[in-house]
Structure formats: structure tokens, C-alpha cells
Scaffold this motif. Structure first.
Motif, PDB file in Angstrom:
ATOM      1  N   UNK A 132     -16.941   1.307 -55.583  1.00 31.48           N
ATOM      2  CA  UNK A 132     -17.235   1.839 -54.444  1.00 31.48           C
ATOM      3  C   UNK A 132     -18.515   2.613 -54.118  1.00 31.48           C
ATOM      4  N   UNK A 133     -18.438   3.768 -53.556  1.00 30.79           N
ATOM      5  CA  UNK A 133     -19.689   4.379 -53.187  1.00 30.79           C
ATOM      6  C   UNK A 133     -20.104   4.155 -52.054  1.00 30.79           C
ATOM      7  N   UNK A 134     -21.555   4.273 -51.926  1.00 27.94           N
ATOM      8  CA  UNK A 134     -22.263   4.077 -50.660  1.00 27.94           C
ATOM      9  C   UNK A 134     -22.845   2.561 -50.624  1.00 27.94           C
ATOM     10  N   UNK A 135     -22.541   1.826 -51.697  1.00 26.58           N
ATOM     11  CA  UNK A 135     -23.262   0.385 -51.596  1.00 26.58           C
ATOM     12  C   UNK A 135     -22.398  -0.420 -50.571  1.00 26.58           C
ATOM     13  N   UNK A 136     -22.981  -1.560 -50.357  1.00 25.51           N
ATOM     14  CA  UNK A 136     -22.206  -2.647 -49.184  1.00 25.51           C
ATOM     15  C   UNK A 136     -21.416  -3.553 -50.068  1.00 25.51           C
ATOM     16  N   UNK A 137     -20.108  -3.638 -49.724  1.00 20.82           N
ATOM     17  CA  UNK A 137     -19.290  -4.665 -50.133  1.00 20.82           C
ATOM     18  C   UNK A 137     -19.942  -6.149 -49.687  1.00 20.82           C
ATOM     19  N   UNK A 138     -19.937  -7.109 -50.435  1.00 21.01           N
ATOM     20  CA  UNK A 138     -20.548  -8.573 -50.125  1.00 21.01           C
ATOM     21  C   UNK A 138     -22.124  -8.627 -50.626  1.00 21.01           C
ATOM     22  N   UNK A 139     -22.556  -7.553 -51.053  1.00 24.40           N
ATOM     23  CA  UNK A 139     -24.016  -7.727 -51.644  1.00 24.40           C
ATOM     24  C   UNK A 139     -23.998  -7.879 -53.184  1.00 24.40           C
ATOM     25  N   UNK A 140     -24.661  -8.896 -53.690  1.00 24.07           N
ATOM     26  CA  UNK A 140     -24.540  -9.142 -55.070  1.00 24.07           C
ATOM     27  C   UNK A 140     -25.289  -7.945 -55.886  1.00 24.07           C
ATOM     28  N   UNK A 141     -24.256  -7.826 -56.938  1.00 18.17           N
ATOM     29  CA  UNK A 141     -24.851  -6.726 -57.746  1.00 18.17           C
ATOM     30  C   UNK A 141     -24.216  -7.093 -58.884  1.00 18.17           C
ATOM     31  N   UNK A 142     -24.916  -7.540 -59.954  1.00 18.18           N
ATOM     32  CA  UNK A 142     -24.495  -7.901 -61.383  1.00 18.18           C
ATOM     33  C   UNK A 142     -24.249  -6.797 -62.129  1.00 18.18           C
ATOM     34  N   UNK A 143     -22.766  -6.683 -62.401  1.00 12.88           N
ATOM     35  CA  UNK A 143     -22.280  -5.635 -63.481  1.00 12.88           C
ATOM     36  C   UNK A 143     -21.907  -6.282 -64.916  1.00 12.88           C
ATOM     37  N   UNK A 144     -22.942  -6.219 -65.810  1.00  8.77           N
ATOM     38  CA  UNK A 144     -22.587  -6.676 -67.039  1.00  8.77           C
ATOM     39  C   UNK A 144     -21.367  -6.377 -67.801  1.00  8.77           C
ATOM     40  N   UNK A 145     -21.452  -4.898 -67.889  1.00  9.77           N
ATOM     41  CA  UNK A 145     -20.105  -4.410 -68.442  1.00  9.77           C
ATOM     42  C   UNK A 145     -19.231  -3.566 -67.768  1.00  9.77           C
ATOM     43  N   UNK A 146     -19.761  -2.730 -67.139  1.00 13.51           N
ATOM     44  CA  UNK A 146     -18.853  -1.604 -66.249  1.00 13.51           C
ATOM     45  C   UNK A 146     -18.368  -2.325 -65.070  1.00 13.51           C
ATOM     46  N   UNK A 147     -17.539  -3.045 -64.967  1.00 10.31           N
ATOM     47  CA  UNK A 147     -17.046  -3.629 -63.768  1.00 10.31           C
ATOM     48  C   UNK A 147     -15.820  -4.559 -63.969  1.00 10.31           C
ATOM     49  N   UNK A 148     -16.155  -5.606 -64.910  1.00  5.89           N
ATOM     50  CA  UNK A 148     -15.184  -6.604 -65.116  1.00  5.89           C
ATOM     51  C   UNK A 148     -13.883  -6.120 -65.718  1.00  5.89           C
ATOM     52  N   UNK A 149     -13.909  -5.064 -66.387  1.00  4.72           N
ATOM     53  CA  UNK A 149     -12.801  -4.832 -67.024  1.00  4.72           C
ATOM     54  C   UNK A 149     -11.468  -4.171 -66.067  1.00  4.72           C
ATOM     55  N   UNK A 150     -11.896  -4.078 -64.760  1.00  3.39           N
ATOM     56  CA  UNK A 150     -11.076  -4.010 -63.813  1.00  3.39           C
ATOM     57  C   UNK A 150     -10.195  -5.120 -63.874  1.00  3.39           C
ATOM     58  N   UNK A 151     -10.919  -6.294 -63.698  1.00  9.22           N
ATOM     59  CA  UNK A 151      -9.946  -7.454 -63.665  1.00  9.22           C
ATOM     60  C   UNK A 151      -8.982  -7.606 -64.784  1.00  9.22           C
ATOM     61  N   UNK A 152      -9.442  -7.108 -66.110  1.00  5.47           N
ATOM     62  CA  UNK A 152      -8.625  -6.966 -67.134  1.00  5.47           C
ATOM     63  C   UNK A 152      -7.123  -6.049 -66.746  1.00  5.47           C
ATOM     64  N   UNK A 153      -7.530  -4.854 -66.399  1.00  4.27           N
ATOM     65  CA  UNK A 153      -6.469  -4.102 -65.743  1.00  4.27           C
ATOM     66  C   UNK A 153      -5.435  -4.844 -64.852  1.00  4.27           C
ATOM     67  N   UNK A 154      -6.046  -5.551 -64.080  1.00  7.11           N
ATOM     68  CA  UNK A 154      -5.415  -6.326 -62.994  1.00  7.11           C
ATOM     69  C   UNK A 154      -4.522  -7.348 -63.703  1.00  7.11           C
ATOM     70  N   UNK A 155      -4.796  -7.894 -64.609  1.00  7.27           N
ATOM     71  CA  UNK A 155      -4.220  -8.939 -65.323  1.00  7.27           C
ATOM     72  C   UNK A 155      -2.872  -8.263 -66.190  1.00  7.27           C
ATOM     73  N   UNK A 156      -3.179  -7.099 -66.650  1.00  8.17           N
ATOM     74  CA  UNK A 156      -2.122  -6.290 -67.304  1.00  8.17           C
ATOM     75  C   UNK A 156      -1.096  -5.766 -66.151  1.00  8.17           C
ATOM     76  N   UNK A 157      -1.649  -5.224 -65.215  1.00  2.00           N
ATOM     77  CA  UNK A 157      -0.625  -4.864 -64.097  1.00  2.00           C
ATOM     78  C   UNK A 157       0.209  -5.969 -63.609  1.00  2.00           C
TER      79      UNK A 157
END
Length: 326
Positions: A132-157
Motif C-alpha cells: 500500500x502506501x502512497x503509490x497508485x493501484x494499477x501501476x506496474x511495479x515489479x516486486x521480485x521477492x517482497x510481495x508475492x509471499x502474500x499470495x502464499x499466505x492467501x493460499x494457506x488461509x
């Protein structure tokens, strides 16, 4: 196969792509070429880095198909009801799974805090705190490591299983891939050694047991080729539906674009060529699962890590594909 062009391809590997561990090439579902380098064999498993992301994308699709997740449009925080949002933080509330899948979610960090991330006991909470923060949702920002882990958490939940258990049951075993073991690191040295492994069948996880979403999985070239064939066949494997055709189609069409690099993105898959409907899972060091729908071709390349490797897509298009044309 064109033997003359094959010889040129292998000479090119010896001269310019010397970190390649193994290559598998399939056409119309038949294995046409399998070769190993750097003392690797069919039994070798290497860290495929961001190819892991594309595996996680498939798992999210399977979870949607099975009803664990409503759709890619579902809000991220739906899966973390106990997460405490910081004061005046509103952006995070509107971020969807699709934003994570298409790299269009904003983050609060400018320079990724990798040291704090790797030493954290809980990668999910650590990453949610940076979402989150002040960035714009919908604008591409590649997150190599810190970001995709949330999807792992989603799968677990969503599924009530670990990512590895869900993958083993719904993806790996059905495709004949031996499920890896969970791997945790006690030191930086252990992690660095894992990056060069040829023998460990693993998937990195944090101290809480959550598997990495953007890196950390080891696979063989034949394992990777099976993933590519699954997508070439629109989610079917030996006549059995593994993931829906709709999810495959959505995964490999353009949803966002990294304009600075002129790279187009689907659901954690890179879009290579519209005319031939080619797309790829790509990982650091030169790991790639390349699918060319028009040519019914799947190429998998497993590579040992080196910084700034030469472009594998250029290698495939310039040297490998011509060797397998009639």
C-alpha cells in the motif's frame, strides 16, 4: 531436428551460456531433446528463482477453480481479517489478488529491505506491513521477492493447507513431479549455498512454515517442461483437468506492462509474442519455461545462478527454435 543447427546451439551454450544446468525441449507433447551441463543430470534440482511465481499463479488458479477463492478480484485483506491496518492507511484496503498477480500493487518501500525480510520469522506479516502506501493501484511495479509471499499466505488461509501440501496434491503429483521438501535457512551462508544447489529438492519457507511466493523452489528441466506442457494444453494433463482453461487463458494474456523495460505481464507470467502466442515463466540466473503455442513447443532451461546472465529468450529464438524447425 536440424543437426547442424543443433551443433551451433550447443557451441553457443559452451561459449556464452555456460551456467546452463539442463535443457528439455518438447514439441506436440513429445520430448525431442534433453541435455545436461555443469555436471548436472536428470536427477539434479536447481533453484529456479522467479519461476516460482508462475507456479504460485497456477496454484491460485486451482484454488479459484475449487472455490477456495472467489475470484482474482477478491480483496487481499479478505484473507487476513486479523491484520491491523495502520492509521490513515487506506490504499491497502482496495488492493486485490489481481493486483498482486499482475504486479500492479503499490508498496511503501523504495529500496527493498532484503536483509530485514530474510531475517524475519513471518514473511507474510512483514510484506503486508509494506503493502500500500502512497503509490497508485494499477501501476506496474515489479516486486521480485517482497510481495508475492502474500499470495502464499492467501493460499494457506483459503485452503487450510500449506502451499507445498496444496501444490503436491493438486499440481505436482498429478503431473508426476516428486514434491520437494520444505527448506529453512539458519544462516546467510546456507541460503547462498542453496542458490547454487544441484542436489536439494526443496521449497524455501519462513520460520512460520509459509513457503516463498516469489523464489525458493528447486525443479529439474523435465519438471519445468511438464508445467509448460500443462499450459500449452490449456490446463489438461493426460486428459485430466488440473487448472481451468479460463485461468490459463487469463494468465498468459497481457494485463499490465513494465514500460521502462518494454515487458508485458499476465498473471505472474511474461508475455513474449502475440503472433505466436508465446509466453514464459522466467527466473533469475537464466531459468525459464517457454511456451510457443503456434509451434506447439515447450522449452525449459534450468540454470545455476550467475549475475546478469545472457537473455534466454534471445537464445531460444535465435539458436534453439531454428534447430527444431522442419
Amino acid at each position: 531436428m536440424n543437426q547442424e543447427k543443433m551443433a551451433v546451439m550447443e557451441q553457443k551454450i559452451d561459449s556464452d551460456y555456460r551456467n546452463i544446468a539442463g535443457i528439455a525441449v518438447q514439441k506436440d507433447g513429445r520430448l525431442l531433446y534433453e541435455n545436461y551441463f555443469n555436471e548436472c543430470t536428470a536427477a539434479s534440482r536447481v533453484h529456479v528463482y522467479s519461476v516460482t511465481k508462475s507456479i504460485v499463479s497456477i496454484l491460485i488458479g486451482i484454488a479459484v477453480d475449487k472455490g477456495y477463492i472467489k475470484s482474482a478480484e477478491q480483496k487481499v485483506l479478505d484473507f487476513f481479517p486479523d491484520y491491523r491496518i495502520k492509521k490513515r492507511e487506506k490504499t491497502i484496503q482496495n488492493i486485490t489478488l489481481k493486483n498482486l498477480l499482475t504486479m500492479t500493487a503499490p508498496y511503501k518501500y523504495r529500496s527493498a529491505p532484503y536483509t530485514k525480510y530474510f531475517t524475519s520469522d513471518d514473511w507474510i506479516t512483514f510484506t503486508l506491513d509494506l503493502l500500500g502506501g502512497k503509490g497508485e493501484i494499477g501501476k506496474f511495479r515489479y516486486a521480485p521477492l517482497i510481495g508475492p509471499d502474500i499470495l502464499s499466505g492467501v493460499l494457506v488461509k483459503a485452503t487450510g493447507q500449506s502451499v507445498l501440501d496444496f501444490a503436491a496434491e493438486n499440481l505436482f503429483r498429478p503431473l508426476g513431479i516428486i514434491p520437494p521438501g520444505s527448506v529453512t535457512f539458519g544462516s546467510k551462508e546456507e541460503q547462498m549455498a542453496y542458490n547454487q544447489t544441484k542436489t536439494i529438492s526443496g521449497w524455501a519457507c519462513d520460520a512460520a512454515g509459509t513457503h516463498a511466493g516469489g523464489w525458493g523452489l528447486t525443479l529439474s528441466p523435465l519438471d519445468m517442461a511438464k508445467i509448460g506442457q500443462l499450459y500449452l494444453d490449456s490446463g489438461l494433463w493426460d486428459g485430466k483437468r488440473i487448472v481451468s482453461e479460463e485461468w490459463v487463458r487469463e494468465s498468459v494474456r497481457e494485463h499490465s506492462c513494465w514500460e521502462e523495460e518494454n515487458l508485458r505481464y499476465g498473471y505472474l507470467w511474461w508475455i513474449i509474442d502475440d503472433q505466436e502466442q508465446a509466453y514464459a515463466a522466467m527466473g533469475d540466473g537464466g531459468n525459464v519455461i517457454y511456451v510457443n503455442t503456434a509451434k506447439r513447443l515447450v522449452v525449459s532451461i534450468a540454470s545455476l545462478f550467475v549475475p546478469k546472465p545472457k537473455d534466454r529468450i534471445e537464445f531460444i529464438k535465435t539458436y534453439l527454435e531454428p534447430a527444431f524447425e522442419k
